[in-house]
Design a protein around this motif. Structure first.
Motif, mmCIF file in Angstrom:
data_model
loop_
_atom_site.group_PDB
_atom_site.id
_atom_site.type_symbol
_atom_site.label_atom_id
_atom_site.label_comp_id
_atom_site.label_asym_id
_atom_site.label_seq_id
_atom_site.Cartn_x
_atom_site.Cartn_y
_atom_site.Cartn_z
ATOM 1 N N CYS A 1 1.025 -1.183 0.005
ATOM 2 C CA CYS A 1 -0.082 0.144 0.001
ATOM 3 C C CYS A 1 0.757 1.201 -0.043
ATOM 4 N N GLY B 1 -0.923 4.341 -0.242
ATOM 5 C CA GLY B 1 -1.584 5.280 0.041
ATOM 6 C C GLY B 1 -2.405 6.157 -1.211
ATOM 7 N N TYR C 1 -2.160 5.718 4.595
ATOM 8 C CA TYR C 1 -2.241 4.004 4.385
ATOM 9 C C TYR C 1 -3.480 3.330 4.931
#
Ligand code: F3S
Length: 65
Positions: free
Chosen positions: A10, A12, A31
């Motif tokens: 991830c 974001g 995130y």
């Protein structure tokens, strides 16, 4: 079904939040993690699938129970 976000992937982008706000939660840095144990209610499965398909980092997995 349930979702799992890989925190190592991830970055974001937050497309998942736009597509399935009830399934993901973000931290102060943007995130995300899955809400609770990642369980996806039947009426949210399509949104979960869209989140998986739209994550540029392929960070979300949709897992059959
Ligand atoms: Fe992260 Fe992908 Fe969502 S990068 S914030 S899991 S769209």
């Amino acid at each position: 079904m349930r979702i799992k976000v890989d925190p190592a992937r991830c970055q974001g982008h937050n497309r998942c939040l736009d597509l399935a706000r009830d399934l993901f939660v973000d931290d102060d840095f943007g995130y995300v993690t899955e809400v609770g144990d990642g369980s996806v209610p039947a009426d949210e499965v399509r949104r979960a699938e869209l989140a998986v398909l739209n994550c540029p980092e392929a960070a979300i997995e949709l897992i059959a129970d």
